[in-house]
Scaffold this motif. Structure first.
Motif, PDB file in Angstrom:
ATOM      1  N   ASP A  85       0.864  -1.173   0.000  1.00  0.00           N
ATOM      2  CA  ASP A  85       0.000   0.000   0.000  1.00  0.00           C
ATOM      3  C   ASP A  85       0.906   1.230   0.000  1.00  0.00           C
ATOM      4  N   GLY A  86       0.313   2.411  -0.068  1.00  0.00           N
ATOM      5  CA  GLY A  86       1.104   3.612  -0.269  1.00  0.00           C
ATOM      6  C   GLY A  86       1.463   4.375   0.979  1.00  0.00           C
ATOM      7  N   ARG A  87       1.280   3.803   2.158  1.00  0.00           N
ATOM      8  CA  ARG A  87       1.564   4.531   3.389  1.00  0.00           C
ATOM      9  C   ARG A  87       3.067   4.624   3.637  1.00  0.00           C
ATOM     10  N   LEU A  88       3.481   5.729   4.234  1.00  0.00           N
ATOM     11  CA  LEU A  88       4.895   5.914   4.541  1.00  0.00           C
ATOM     12  C   LEU A  88       5.277   5.226   5.842  1.00  0.00           C
ATOM     13  N   ASP A  89       4.450   5.370   6.861  1.00  0.00           N
ATOM     14  CA  ASP A  89       4.717   4.762   8.157  1.00  0.00           C
ATOM     15  C   ASP A  89       3.877   3.501   8.324  1.00  0.00           C
ATOM     16  N   ASN A  90       4.481   2.506   8.946  1.00  0.00           N
ATOM     17  CA  ASN A  90       3.804   1.234   9.171  1.00  0.00           C
ATOM     18  C   ASN A  90       3.166   0.701   7.892  1.00  0.00           C
ATOM     19  N   MET A  91       3.934   0.736   6.856  1.00  0.00           N
ATOM     20  CA  MET A  91       3.454   0.244   5.562  1.00  0.00           C
ATOM     21  C   MET A  91       3.171  -1.250   5.644  1.00  0.00           C
ATOM     22  N   SER A  92       2.114  -1.676   4.983  1.00  0.00           N
ATOM     23  CA  SER A  92       1.778  -3.095   4.986  1.00  0.00           C
ATOM     24  C   SER A  92       1.879  -3.645   3.572  1.00  0.00           C
ATOM     25  N   MET A  93       2.047  -4.947   3.493  1.00  0.00           N
ATOM     26  CA  MET A  93       2.125  -5.583   2.189  1.00  0.00           C
ATOM     27  C   MET A  93       1.599  -7.006   2.274  1.00  0.00           C
ATOM     28  N   MET A  94       1.138  -7.493   1.139  1.00  0.00           N
ATOM     29  CA  MET A  94       0.794  -8.894   0.989  1.00  0.00           C
ATOM     30  C   MET A  94       1.895  -9.556   0.170  1.00  0.00           C
ATOM     31  N   THR A  95       2.295 -10.737   0.548  1.00  0.00           N
ATOM     32  CA  THR A  95       3.273 -11.472  -0.247  1.00  0.00           C
ATOM     33  C   THR A  95       2.596 -12.684  -0.885  1.00  0.00           C
ATOM     34  N   LEU A  96       3.065 -13.004  -2.073  1.00  0.00           N
ATOM     35  CA  LEU A  96       2.520 -14.134  -2.829  1.00  0.00           C
ATOM     36  C   LEU A  96       3.671 -15.036  -3.224  1.00  0.00           C
ATOM     37  N   SER A  97       3.701 -16.253  -2.675  1.00  0.00           N
ATOM     38  CA  SER A  97       4.769 -17.210  -2.965  1.00  0.00           C
ATOM     39  C   SER A  97       4.266 -18.254  -3.938  1.00  0.00           C
ATOM     40  N   ILE A  98       5.074 -18.556  -4.947  1.00  0.00           N
ATOM     41  CA  ILE A  98       4.641 -19.545  -5.944  1.00  0.00           C
ATOM     42  C   ILE A  98       5.746 -20.539  -6.310  1.00  0.00           C
ATOM     43  N   GLU A  99       6.993 -20.244  -5.980  1.00  0.00           N
ATOM     44  CA  GLU A  99       8.112 -21.063  -6.446  1.00  0.00           C
ATOM     45  C   GLU A  99       8.065 -22.497  -5.927  1.00  0.00           C
TER      46      GLU A  99
END
Length: 363
Positions: free
Chosen positions: A242-256
């Motif tokens: 997401d576009g937040r500067l502080d406490n930015m969050s993300m989703m990760t997608l693993s496929i390997e």
């Protein structure tokens, strides 16, 4: 200028011959005979350009720009040898020292490239007309055209690799990432979009394994789907921010390790604190620097270097670049920048950050 030779007679095309004559030979009043003698006007005699002597080829290479040299480099063995030194001199101080910036405009084939040190090169790239760049790998662009056409394009070598038609004919707020070079059989393309406020759709294409797109959906996503700005492939995972500067969050997608299945994971990122060791809180360690407003913070200087006027708006595609001294990676986010509140009056450009690789052969 793109140098090209006839496949049978090894003569340059008319346009290339004219460029060499006007730029190199004519100003110096030099011409070349079949005996490799340098002569003057009146003694001029036609010959195969591929047979030019090394000293003339070196003179040509020294006066050529980056895009001309990249074409010159691939004409034949003698031209390759003569241009190697000049090409290495141009890029030797640029590679892996910071990202380059490519600027283009729809319905205008002229493209500008600005290196990390501020050197500017201009060329014609009609292949970019009407496209939106979703992701990069080195100097490869992942490009989309309205209607569902998607392909890779190497902005320096002008090579193209077509992908299967994308399932969506028009993109709105999509972000993308690429796992490796599209010339690799292991390359995976991932394009992310929001289905609704809590649902993420990932459309995946495995270049060496599938001839179609696979859809992976994640429900109840904890990232703010309305603020998703960018995606990147890092440490074996696709990361969606997401576009937040502080406490930015993300989703990760693993496929390997789970092909054709996908594993989603939520992660919260915090700004790095030099007083605290990453070992104390590995789940929130800062594995790379996040630059959300790379262009906005340097817009005045960038516009001056690129020769842009005030009434412009630029939408950019980010990239990931190594920070060798800090042993981490720097990720530049996608962004949209404008000096004028009334964007309808602006001249609209598209910008792409790229990180060329360390070898000219791998560009």
């Amino acid at each position: 200028m793109k140098f090209c030779l006839s496949s049978k007679k090894k003569f340059l095309c008319m346009e290339c011959s004219r460029w060499l004559y006007d730029t190199i030979l004519e100003p110096a009043c030099l011409y070349v005979t079949k005996k490799y003698k340098i002569i003057t006007t009146g003694q001029r005699q036609n010959r195969a350009w591929s047979d030019l002597p090394p000293e003339i080829l070196s003179l040509i290479a020294e006066r050529a720009g980056l895009f001309e040299l990249l074409s010159f480099f691939r004409v034949c063995n003698s031209w390759h040898s003569a241009s190697s030194t000049a090409l290495a001199h141009i890029v030797g101080h640029e590679i892996n020292k910071g990202p380059w910036f490519v600027l283009y405009e729809d319905k205008n084939s002229e493209c500008q490239l600005l290196t990390s040190s501020g050197k500017k090169f201009t060329t014609s790239l009609p292949e970019l007309d009407g496209t939106t760049c979703l992701a990069t790998y080195g100097a490869w662009f992942l490009l989309f055209k309205k209607g569902g056409s998607m392909f890779f394009f190497h902005v320096l070598l002008r090579q193209r690799i077509d992908l299967p038609k994308f399932p969506v004919p028009e993109l709105t707020d999509h972000v993308g990432a690429v796992s490796s070079s599209p010339t690799s059989q292991d390359c995976v393309v991932c394009v992310i979009s929001c289905r609704d406020d809590k649902t993420l759709d990932a459309k995946l294409h495995f270049l060496g394994k599938k001839t179609y797109w696979i859809v992976a959906t994640h429900y109840d996503a904890r990232v703010k789907t309305d603020t998703i700005k960018s995606a990147v492939y890092h440490n074996g995972k696709f990361c969606i921010f997401d576009g937040r500067l502080d406490n930015m969050s993300m989703m990760t997608l693993s496929i390997e390790n789970s092909f054709p299945y996908c594993i989603w994971k939520y992660v919260t990122l915090v700004k790095a604190n030099p007083r605290n060791s990453h070992k104390d809180n590995p789940s929130k360690s800062n594995v790379f620097q996040r630059h959300v407003d790379e262009l906005k913070n340097n817009l005045k200087d960038m516009k001056k270097k690129l020769g842009l006027t005030e009434d412009v708006s630029i939408s950019t595609c980010g990239t990931i670049t190594p920070l060798i001294e800090e042993d981490k990676s720097k990720f530049i986010f996608n962004e949209s920048v404008s000096d004028n509140d009334d964007k309808s009056k602006n001249r609209r450009f598209k910008g792409v950050w790229i990180q060329p690789r360390s070898s000219a052969r791998r560009w």
